[in-house]
Write a protein that holds these residues in place. Structure first.
Motif, PDB file in Angstrom:
ATOM      1  N   ALA A  49       0.848  -1.193   0.000  1.00 48.82           N
ATOM      2  CA  ALA A  49       0.000   0.000   0.000  1.00 48.82           C
ATOM      3  C   ALA A  49       0.878   1.235   0.000  1.00 48.82           C
ATOM      4  N   THR A  58      -4.539   7.172  -1.872  1.00 53.94           N
ATOM      5  CA  THR A  58      -3.930   5.905  -1.488  1.00 53.94           C
ATOM      6  C   THR A  58      -3.996   4.917  -2.641  1.00 53.94           C
ATOM      7  N   TYR A  60      -3.441   0.455  -3.409  1.00 54.19           N
ATOM      8  CA  TYR A  60      -3.281  -0.852  -2.782  1.00 54.19           C
ATOM      9  C   TYR A  60      -2.984  -1.933  -3.809  1.00 54.19           C
ATOM     10  N   LYS A  65      -6.550  -5.270  -1.237  1.00 54.44           N
ATOM     11  CA  LYS A  65      -7.594  -4.268  -1.416  1.00 54.44           C
ATOM     12  C   LYS A  65      -8.881  -4.716  -0.721  1.00 54.44           C
TER      13      LYS A  65
END
Length: 123
Positions: A49, A58, A60, A65
């Motif tokens: 991440a 952000t 991931y 996720k």
């Protein structure tokens, strides 16, 4: 140069949760994009991440996720990784990393690394 220290790893049963923390020594912490990576025995280090300098964005890995969440507190020079619904395949050493340049998922793009914290998920 920024120094990073991870904490919060440990042994947890599958389905459980852990929260990793990463403390940064640098007073200008907010200039760094921050990432979490992990490395399992016999495997290459992989992206988990990342979070932008401001915390406004952000990213991931597909494998985490919906289960993991990265966050940061620039007032405390801290970055966190909340890990829920843990699986045995999440077992690895987790590393915190800081990136002065472009936001990304390639570990080669990160400039500073912590020593890592072990996460072990028992099935």
């Amino acid at each position: 140069q920024v120094q990073l220290v991870e904490s919060g790893g440990g042994l947890v049963q599958a389905g459980g949760s852990l929260r990793l923390s990463c403390a940064a020594s640098e007073g200008t912490f907010s200039v760094y994009h921050m990432g979490w990576f992990r490395q399992a025995p016999g495997k290459e280090r992989e992206f988990v991440a990342a979070i932008r300098r401001s915390g406004g964005s952000t990213y991931y890995a597909d494998s985490v996720k919906g289960r993991f969440a990265i966050s940061r507190d620039n007032t405390k020079n801290m970055v966190y990784l909340q890990m829920n619904s843990l699986k045995a395949e999440d077992t690895a050493v987790y590393y915190c990393a800081a990136d002065r340049g472009l936001f990304g998922i390639n570990p080669n793009g990160y400039d500073y690394w912590g020593q890592g914290t072990q996460v072990t998920v028992s099935s």
